[in-house]
Structures are given as structure tokens and as C-alpha cells.
Design a protein around this motif. Structure first.
Motif, mmCIF file in Angstrom:
data_model
loop_
_atom_site.group_PDB
_atom_site.id
_atom_site.type_symbol
_atom_site.label_atom_id
_atom_site.label_comp_id
_atom_site.label_asym_id
_atom_site.label_seq_id
_atom_site.Cartn_x
_atom_site.Cartn_y
_atom_site.Cartn_z
ATOM 1 N N ALA A 37 0.672 -1.332 0.335
ATOM 2 C CA ALA A 37 0.385 0.132 -0.006
ATOM 3 C C ALA A 37 0.846 1.605 -0.095
ATOM 4 C CB ALA A 37 -1.094 0.131 0.952
ATOM 5 N N THR A 38 0.414 2.384 -0.989
ATOM 6 C CA THR A 38 0.819 3.666 -0.453
ATOM 7 C C THR A 38 0.689 4.510 0.425
ATOM 8 O OG1 THR A 38 1.386 3.399 -2.676
ATOM 9 C CG2 THR A 38 1.071 5.678 -1.653
ATOM 10 N N PRO A 39 1.681 5.224 1.491
ATOM 11 C CA PRO A 39 0.712 5.685 2.581
ATOM 12 C C PRO A 39 0.236 7.394 1.982
ATOM 13 C CG PRO A 39 3.303 5.745 2.862
ATOM 14 C CD PRO A 39 2.886 5.318 1.206
ATOM 15 N N LEU A 40 -1.103 7.740 2.757
ATOM 16 C CA LEU A 40 -1.380 8.596 1.971
ATOM 17 C C LEU A 40 -1.841 9.790 3.270
ATOM 18 C CD1 LEU A 40 -3.502 9.870 -0.215
ATOM 19 C CD2 LEU A 40 -5.322 9.091 0.815
ATOM 20 N N GLU A 41 -2.561 9.118 4.518
ATOM 21 C CA GLU A 41 -1.950 10.545 5.703
ATOM 22 C C GLU A 41 -1.812 8.974 7.310
ATOM 23 O OE1 GLU A 41 -5.398 12.086 8.491
ATOM 24 O OE2 GLU A 41 -6.138 11.008 6.861
ATOM 25 N N SER A 42 -0.642 9.541 7.311
ATOM 26 C CA SER A 42 -0.533 8.613 8.457
ATOM 27 C C SER A 42 -1.332 8.466 9.809
ATOM 28 C CB SER A 42 1.217 9.254 8.775
ATOM 29 O OG SER A 42 1.168 10.189 9.094
ATOM 30 N N PRO A 43 -1.198 7.860 10.980
ATOM 31 C CA PRO A 43 -1.316 7.795 11.916
ATOM 32 C C PRO A 43 -1.284 8.522 12.647
ATOM 33 C CG PRO A 43 -0.734 5.492 11.502
ATOM 34 C CD PRO A 43 -0.248 6.776 10.612
ATOM 35 N N VAL A 76 -7.186 12.882 16.278
ATOM 36 C CA VAL A 76 -8.303 13.751 15.646
ATOM 37 C C VAL A 76 -8.788 14.005 16.719
ATOM 38 C CG1 VAL A 76 -7.987 12.887 13.584
ATOM 39 C CG2 VAL A 76 -9.733 11.853 14.901
ATOM 40 N N GLY A 77 -8.091 13.877 18.114
ATOM 41 C CA GLY A 77 -9.232 14.540 19.129
ATOM 42 C C GLY A 77 -9.885 12.878 20.002
ATOM 43 N N GLY A 78 -9.413 13.075 21.518
ATOM 44 C CA GLY A 78 -9.225 12.948 22.603
ATOM 45 C C GLY A 78 -8.372 11.278 22.143
ATOM 46 N N GLU A 79 -8.750 9.443 22.377
ATOM 47 C CA GLU A 79 -7.690 8.611 21.653
ATOM 48 C C GLU A 79 -8.695 8.270 20.227
ATOM 49 O OE1 GLU A 79 -7.724 5.116 24.433
ATOM 50 O OE2 GLU A 79 -8.900 6.736 26.111
ATOM 51 N N LEU A 80 -9.405 8.766 19.794
ATOM 52 C CA LEU A 80 -9.664 8.395 18.127
ATOM 53 C C LEU A 80 -8.778 9.061 17.450
ATOM 54 C CD1 LEU A 80 -12.157 8.154 16.568
ATOM 55 C CD2 LEU A 80 -12.530 9.883 16.355
ATOM 56 N N MET A 81 -8.016 7.832 16.685
ATOM 57 C CA MET A 81 -7.375 7.835 15.288
ATOM 58 C C MET A 81 -7.133 7.806 13.862
ATOM 59 S SD MET A 81 -3.366 7.352 17.217
ATOM 60 C CE MET A 81 -2.255 7.794 16.154
ATOM 61 N N VAL A 82 -7.060 8.448 13.131
ATOM 62 C CA VAL A 82 -7.382 8.541 12.023
ATOM 63 C C VAL A 82 -6.109 8.086 11.319
ATOM 64 C CG1 VAL A 82 -9.632 8.285 11.759
ATOM 65 C CG2 VAL A 82 -7.654 10.476 11.217
ATOM 66 N N ALA A 83 -6.226 6.895 9.958
ATOM 67 C CA ALA A 83 -4.734 6.938 8.978
ATOM 68 C C ALA A 83 -5.680 6.512 7.740
ATOM 69 C CB ALA A 83 -3.820 6.171 9.251
ATOM 70 N N THR A 84 -5.109 6.974 6.717
ATOM 71 C CA THR A 84 -5.341 6.045 5.076
ATOM 72 C C THR A 84 -4.000 5.819 4.506
ATOM 73 O OG1 THR A 84 -5.625 8.247 4.362
ATOM 74 C CG2 THR A 84 -7.497 7.225 5.155
ATOM 75 N N ILE A 85 -3.910 5.060 3.437
ATOM 76 C CA ILE A 85 -3.056 4.381 2.494
ATOM 77 C C ILE A 85 -4.490 3.931 1.468
ATOM 78 C CG2 ILE A 85 -2.190 3.026 4.232
ATOM 79 C CD1 ILE A 85 -4.268 1.110 2.809
ATOM 80 N N LEU A 86 -3.277 4.339 -0.111
ATOM 81 C CA LEU A 86 -3.730 3.337 -1.506
ATOM 82 C C LEU A 86 -3.513 2.369 -1.170
ATOM 83 C CD1 LEU A 86 -2.896 6.944 -3.123
ATOM 84 C CD2 LEU A 86 -5.015 6.202 -2.547
ATOM 85 N N ASP A 87 -4.387 1.391 -1.769
ATOM 86 C CA ASP A 87 -4.540 0.013 -2.347
ATOM 87 C C ASP A 87 -3.664 -0.025 -3.543
ATOM 88 O OD1 ASP A 87 -5.738 -0.018 -4.162
ATOM 89 O OD2 ASP A 87 -7.725 -1.442 -3.396
ATOM 90 N N PRO A 88 -3.224 -0.733 -4.343
ATOM 91 C CA PRO A 88 -2.805 -1.440 -5.843
ATOM 92 C C PRO A 88 -3.047 -0.758 -6.525
ATOM 93 C CG PRO A 88 -1.822 -2.877 -4.192
ATOM 94 C CD PRO A 88 -2.427 -2.519 -2.923
ATOM 95 N N TRP A 89 -4.178 -0.200 -6.314
ATOM 96 C CA TRP A 89 -4.778 0.089 -7.243
ATOM 97 C C TRP A 89 -5.508 1.346 -7.272
ATOM 98 C CZ3 TRP A 89 -4.826 -4.397 -4.466
ATOM 99 C CH2 TRP A 89 -4.123 -5.462 -6.076
#
Length: 119
Positions: free
Chosen positions: A82-88, A91-104
Motif C-alpha cells: 500500500a502507499t501511505p496517504l495520511e499517517s496515523p 483527531v481528538g481524545g483517543e480517536l486516531m485515523v489513517a489512510t493508505i492507497l491500495d495497489p489500485w
């Protein structure tokens, strides 16, 4: 409205994508046809469909898959290709998000939210 049920990703090579997603989500598909592959991910559908024609993928809609350890899952998916998009990130409190791009070039969101059942 009953809630979200299915997230579908368009892929150029459905057989290759089926193998990649089986590794990425650590499960085998429950449904396999040349026109659709379906995975049951914690009671939700992750579907793969072949692209009819090459498309520019939009990043305006994102589905986030719940994880217990967002950094470990993010790094594991990067190692799978996968390709990094948004590292972990927090976003508030204990809430965490991240995004990647799959090979497509599909966006896969990851979320750690301790307010939801993490199983």
C-alpha cells in the motif's frame, strides 16, 4: 436506514486484488466470481469489482475500517504494497485515523475509536 453494509473497491486485476485483500484483511473471501469478490469483515461487506475502464479514483468518500492498533496495521499494509496517504494521527481524545492507497489507488481508511467495540 439500517446503516452501512458494503464498501466496494474497483480494481484492474480482480484475482491479484483478491489475494492482496485476503492478506491485508487476514481473511478469505466468502464469495468469488469473475465479476465480484466479497469478504466478510466483522459483519460488513468488503467487495471487489473489476474496473470496466481505467478511472481516476476520487478521494471524497472514505470508508474507515476499525483496528485495535492503528500504527501496526498501517505499517503492515504499507509492507504489503500500500502507499501511505495520511499517517496515523490523533483527531481528538483517543480517536486516531489513517489512510493508505491500495495497489489500485483505492483509499482505505483505518480508525481506532475506543468508543466502539474493537473486536
Amino acid at each position: 436506514m439500517l446503516g452501512l453494509r458494503t464498501c466496494i473497491y474497483l480494481v484492474k486485476d480482480i484475482n491479484l486484488a483478491k489475494k492482496w485483500y485476503a492478506k491485508a484483511f487476514e481473511t478469505k473471501p466468502y464469495f468469488e466470481e469473475s465479476s465480484y469478490v466479497g469478504f466478510n469483515i466483522g459483519g460488513f461487506e468488503l467487495g471487489l469489482q473489476p474496473e470496466e475502464k481505467p478511472e481516476v479514483k476520487s478521494q471524497n468518500v472514505q470508508a474507515y475500517w476499525g483496528v485495535n492498533n492503528i500504527t501496526a496495521e498501517y505499517n503492515r499494509l504499507i509492507k504489503l504494497g500500500a502507499t501511505p496517504l495520511e499517517s496515523p494521527n490523533n483527531v481528538g481524545g483517543e480517536l486516531m485515523v489513517a489512510t493508505i492507497l491500495d495497489p489500485w489507488d483505492n483509499v482505505i481508511g483505518l480508525i481506532y475509536n475506543p468508543e466502539f467495540n474493537q473486536s
